[in-house]
Design a protein around this motif. Structure first.
Motif, short mmCIF file in Angstrom:
data_model
loop_
_atom_site.label_atom_id
_atom_site.label_comp_id
_atom_site.label_asym_id
_atom_site.label_seq_id
_atom_site.Cartn_x
_atom_site.Cartn_y
_atom_site.Cartn_z
N PRO A 5 37.97 35.21 29.82
CA PRO A 5 38.60 34.56 30.97
C PRO A 5 37.63 33.94 31.98
O PRO A 5 38.07 33.25 32.90
N THR A 6 36.33 34.16 31.81
CA THR A 6 35.36 33.61 32.75
C THR A 6 35.29 32.09 32.60
O THR A 6 35.11 31.58 31.49
N LEU A 246 35.54 31.70 38.33
CA LEU A 246 36.44 32.85 38.29
C LEU A 246 36.45 33.55 36.94
O LEU A 246 35.93 33.03 35.95
N THR A 247 37.01 34.73 36.96
CA THR A 247 37.13 35.51 35.74
C THR A 247 38.39 36.39 35.87
O THR A 247 39.26 36.09 36.70
N ALA A 248 38.47 37.43 35.08
CA ALA A 248 39.60 38.37 35.20
C ALA A 248 39.09 39.75 34.83
O ALA A 248 38.13 39.87 34.06
N GLU A 328 43.67 40.80 35.56
CA GLU A 328 43.97 40.21 36.89
C GLU A 328 42.82 39.30 37.32
O GLU A 328 41.63 39.62 37.16
N GLU A 329 43.19 38.18 37.91
CA GLU A 329 42.19 37.18 38.28
C GLU A 329 41.22 37.70 39.34
O GLU A 329 41.63 38.35 40.31
N VAL A 331 38.00 36.08 41.68
CA VAL A 331 37.35 34.81 42.02
C VAL A 331 35.98 35.09 42.63
O VAL A 331 35.85 35.83 43.60
N GLN A 336 41.49 32.06 46.77
CA GLN A 336 42.54 32.81 46.07
C GLN A 336 43.45 33.36 47.17
O GLN A 336 42.98 34.08 48.06
#
Ligand code: PLP
Length: 382
Positions: A5-6, A246-248, A328-329, A331, A336
């Motif tokens: 997710p990055t 961002l990532t998660a 979950e995101e 940042v 956000q």
């Protein structure tokens, strides 16, 4: 395959809006959009296309290789190679219709030989050093240098440029002195029978401060990307951040007091804690300096980075969110909810400048272009 997710989201509308704001500040002057270093980390090809669409007729790269990559991607704007030519690069430069900045007679000789064998002229921009002390013909050497140029009749000096050392500080005296020296450089060229029609010296800071001096073009970089040349700098034009990094969450666990986190055990929980692991690290562009000092946004709130930032993973204290789930995101840079972490704040934690942070987001991080279509949604960094 699904991706980690990055990612870095790149808002091309914001880039175009910043370009227009800078064009307004530049007035009649042409805006050369600096897209070197992978467009300061934002993705050179997609940004160049967006800037061309927004009206940019000139782009600036640092090295020939960057210019060739843009041509191969179909970019047709004029491309200035700001740092000049290394030995053996003149041919690629001409073949790809790149315009080199030159400051050594050897480059003139290479270009002359090639241009005459191809039966065409080579256009160059001549760089003069007015006080930056980096590259450029020293002002005092310019009359003799200009006199030598008659040996290279197929090389046309289309532009004359210099670079300012500190146009982003409050006191503009040194910049004004550099601009005055640049005026003398233009006179020296004219006196040698080589008047140069196109002159430019302004980076972002000098562009928006409307630093005086006769010039037909400006060369902003950092402000195109919505960042400021220095933390206390008043941009005086509306800027929109272009990158969101961002990532998660990849892993979330509840741990008892006394639990060590990461290499060196530099952080040990004092209470029962929720520790979330993010799949991003210094190999992605999160400096290790952020260990036990940076923050990230989760659900719009700031969570502290705890323990050392690793190559691929970073931990945050998420005890405020006992129900936090995987996925979950989080940042690192950007907005956000009501929260926002600017590149500048992130750079401050790392004791560096936005420039280094933005172009340090590594090639492992996919750039996702917004507004995106399928073709651009997952283009990678270069
Ligand atoms: C020669 C040259 N011109 C223009 C720029 C753009 O400067 P800024 O990003 O501060 O606007 C740079 C950036 O370092 C540069 O090296």
């Amino acid at each position: 395959m699904n991706q980690r997710p990055t990612r870095a989201e790149i808002d091309l509308d914001a880039l175009a809006a910043n370009y227009r704001a800078l064009q307004e500040a530049a007035g009649e002057r042409e805006v050369l959009a600096v897209v070197k270093a992978n467009a300061y980390g934002h993705g050179a090809v997609a940004c160049s296309r967006a800037l061309e669409e927004a009206g940019a007729r000139w782009l600036g790269v640092a090295i020939v290789e960057e210019g060739v990559a843009l041509r191969e991607a179909g970019v047709s704007a004029r491309i200035l190679v700001l740092n000049g030519l290394f030995d053996g690069q003149a041919e690629a430069c001409l073949a790809h219709d790149l315009t080199p900045v030159v400051y050594r007679l050897e480059s003139f000789a290479d270009l002359q030989a090639l241009a005459s064998s191809r039966g065409e002229k080579a256009r160059v921009h001549l760089k003069v050093d007015t006080g930056m002390g980096r590259v450029g013909v020293p002002l005092g050497d310019l009359p003799a240098f200009a006199a030598d140029l008659k040996r290279y009749p197929e090389v046309e000096v289309e532009g004359l440029l210099t670079h300012l050392a500190d146009a982003d500080i409050r006191d503009l005296d040194y910049s004004r002195e550099q601009v005055a020296r640049f005026g003398r450089a233009a006179e020296a060229m004219a006196a040698a029978g080589r008047p140069v029609p196109l002159r430019h010296f302004a980076n972002s800071a000098a562009t928006v401060r409307r630093l005086g001096g006769e010039a037909g073009m400006v060369r902003p970089g950092i402000m195109l990307y919505g960042a400021r040349p220095a933390p206390d700098f008043d941009p005086s034009v509306p800027l929109r951040p272009v990158m969101r990094f961002l990532t998660a969450t990849a892993y979330v666990k509840r741990v008892p007091p006394g639990s060590p986190v990461s290499y060196g055990r530099t952080f040990v929980t004092k209470r029962e804690s929720v520790i979330a692991t993010l799949p991003v690290g210094y190999a992605d562009g999160v400096p290790r300096k952020l260990s036990n000092r940076g923050e990230v946004l989760v659900r719009g709130r700031r969570l502290p980075i705890v323990g050392r930032v690793c190559m691929d993973l970073t931990m945050v204290d998420a005890t405020d969110f006992p129900d936090l789930a995987v996925g979950e995101e989080a940042v690192l840079i950007g907005a956000q909810g009501d929260g926002r972490i600017s590149a500048e704040e992130f750079a401050g934690w790392a004791e560096t400048i936005d420039y280094e942070i933005l172009c340090g987001v590594s090639s492992r991080v996919p750039r996702v272009y917004l507004p995106g279509d399928e073709a651009t949604a997952c283009e990678s960094s270069s």
